[in-house]
Design a protein around this motif. Structure first.
Motif, short mmCIF file in Angstrom:
data_model
loop_
_atom_site.label_atom_id
_atom_site.label_comp_id
_atom_site.label_asym_id
_atom_site.label_seq_id
_atom_site.Cartn_x
_atom_site.Cartn_y
_atom_site.Cartn_z
N ALA A 95 0.81 -1.23 0.00
CA ALA A 95 0.00 0.00 0.00
C ALA A 95 0.84 1.27 0.00
N THR A 96 2.12 1.16 0.38
CA THR A 96 2.95 2.36 0.49
C THR A 96 4.26 2.18 -0.26
N ILE A 97 4.86 3.30 -0.64
CA ILE A 97 6.16 3.25 -1.31
C ILE A 97 7.23 2.72 -0.36
N ALA A 98 7.13 3.04 0.91
CA ALA A 98 8.10 2.53 1.87
C ALA A 98 8.11 1.01 1.89
N GLU A 99 6.93 0.42 1.78
CA GLU A 99 6.87 -1.05 1.77
C GLU A 99 7.46 -1.61 0.48
N TRP A 100 7.26 -0.92 -0.63
CA TRP A 100 7.88 -1.36 -1.87
C TRP A 100 9.41 -1.26 -1.78
N ALA A 144 12.08 -4.30 -2.18
CA ALA A 144 13.22 -4.26 -3.09
C ALA A 144 14.50 -4.68 -2.37
N ALA A 145 14.66 -4.24 -1.14
CA ALA A 145 15.84 -4.65 -0.36
C ALA A 145 15.82 -6.15 -0.12
N LYS A 146 14.65 -6.69 0.13
CA LYS A 146 14.51 -8.13 0.33
C LYS A 146 14.83 -8.90 -0.95
N MET A 147 14.41 -8.35 -2.08
CA MET A 147 14.75 -8.96 -3.36
C MET A 147 16.26 -8.98 -3.57
N ASN A 148 16.93 -7.90 -3.23
CA ASN A 148 18.38 -7.86 -3.39
C ASN A 148 19.07 -8.94 -2.57
N THR A 149 18.64 -9.10 -1.34
CA THR A 149 19.24 -10.12 -0.47
C THR A 149 19.02 -11.52 -1.04
N ALA A 150 17.78 -11.79 -1.46
CA ALA A 150 17.48 -13.10 -2.04
C ALA A 150 18.25 -13.32 -3.34
N ALA A 151 18.37 -12.26 -4.14
CA ALA A 151 19.04 -12.39 -5.43
C ALA A 151 20.51 -12.77 -5.28
N ILE A 152 21.15 -12.27 -4.24
CA ILE A 152 22.54 -12.63 -3.99
C ILE A 152 22.65 -14.12 -3.70
#
Length: 279
Positions: free
Chosen positions: A132-137, A141-149
């Motif tokens: 619902a918020t940009i902060a959550e997005w 994104a930070a979570k995606m970066n961690t998983a992507a590594i």
């Protein structure tokens, strides 16, 4: 059944269709596209979510039918009650490769990666996120970066698959822009769902150019003139225009329909379209 060689929901935002007119076919558009390029067979795939109603009860028969149509590759959306090892065995008997898979990153990441390796996946994609918020997005994104590594260390690039809502601004900011800006260009690739991008008012060609070379997969599903989902090549999305602008780095063209009336018919229509389209 598969021992023979291989032969070679709905959230439609109708108001966005007008904004996406640049991406739909106009009279003569197909003739204007120079018929010089074609999609290689080894880049054609199908998202098995389209066939989930059949796979639950008869995975081997369904995958065998896909092989008979001509598919060599599929994209997974779960393994329908089978273990990764069991499902890989079925794929092998049908002479199919599960080159890509849709996965979640909220559970046991090590287990998810281990299963992806067993299944032979060469790409993994997060298929859905909504906040619902940009902060959550930004946090996502930070979570995606961690998983992507973690996925990259296992030799499996991680990507993100869009729907329409990522293009609807929150406080004047599109979540898709946040996601692409805040994730690593090196580690997070993009799988553009062409139907949902057009539904959200985005131009897939503009998305490809803006995010080059991160876009490596397309979900190829079509749209009727009134905004409903339909089989590839039977609607108004100008796929030749999109493919001509992006074929340089596209690795997979993945047939999909979220709610097909006849899943195997959709699979056949989509395969035939991608094998014959020229651009």
């Amino acid at each position: 059944m598969c021992g023979r060689p291989n032969h070679y929901s709905r959230r439609t935002v109708l108001g966005a269709a007008t904004a996406a007119l640049a991406t739909v076919a106009l009279p003569g558009a197909a003739d204007a596209a120079a018929a010089r390029r074609r999609i290689p067979l080894d880049r054609i795939s199908i998202q098995l979510y389209s066939l989930r109603s059949l796979l639950q009860n008869d995975p081997e028969g369904t995958l065998s039918a896909l092989a008979d149509i001509g598919y060599r590759k599929v994209e997974l959306a779960g393994t329908y009650g089978r273990s990764a090892t069991e499902f890989r065995a079925i794929l092998d008997r049908c002479h199919l490769r599960a080159s890509s898979t849709h996965i979640g990153i909220d559970g046991d990441l090590d287990r998810t990666i281990a299963d992806a390796k067993i299944l032979g996946n060469t790409r993994a994609v997060v298929p859905w996120a909504q906040f619902a918020t940009i902060a959550e997005w930004e946090a996502f994104a930070a979570k995606m970066n961690t998983a992507a590594i973690a996925f990259r260390r296992a030799g499996i690039p991680l990507g993100y698959h869009n729907h329409a809502h990522e293009f609807a601004p929150i406080d004047g900011v599109r979540p898709y822009d946040v996601l692409t800006a805040k994730t690593s260009k090196r580690d997070v690739h993009l799988e553009i769902d062409l139907f949902w991008a057009v539904t959200g008012g985005a131009d897939p060609v503009e998305l490809f150019r803006r995010h080059f070379p991160r876009v490596v997969q397309y979900h190829v599903k079509d749209m009727t003139a009134d905004g409903a989902m339909t089989d590839p090549g039977t609607g108004v999305i100008d796929f030749p225009r999109i493919f001509a602008a992006s074929c340089s780095t596209l690795r997979e063209y993945i047939v999909e329909h979220d709610e097909p009336a006849d899943p195997l018919h959709t699979a056949q229509v989509g395969f035939d379209y991608l094998r014959t389209v020229r651009f």
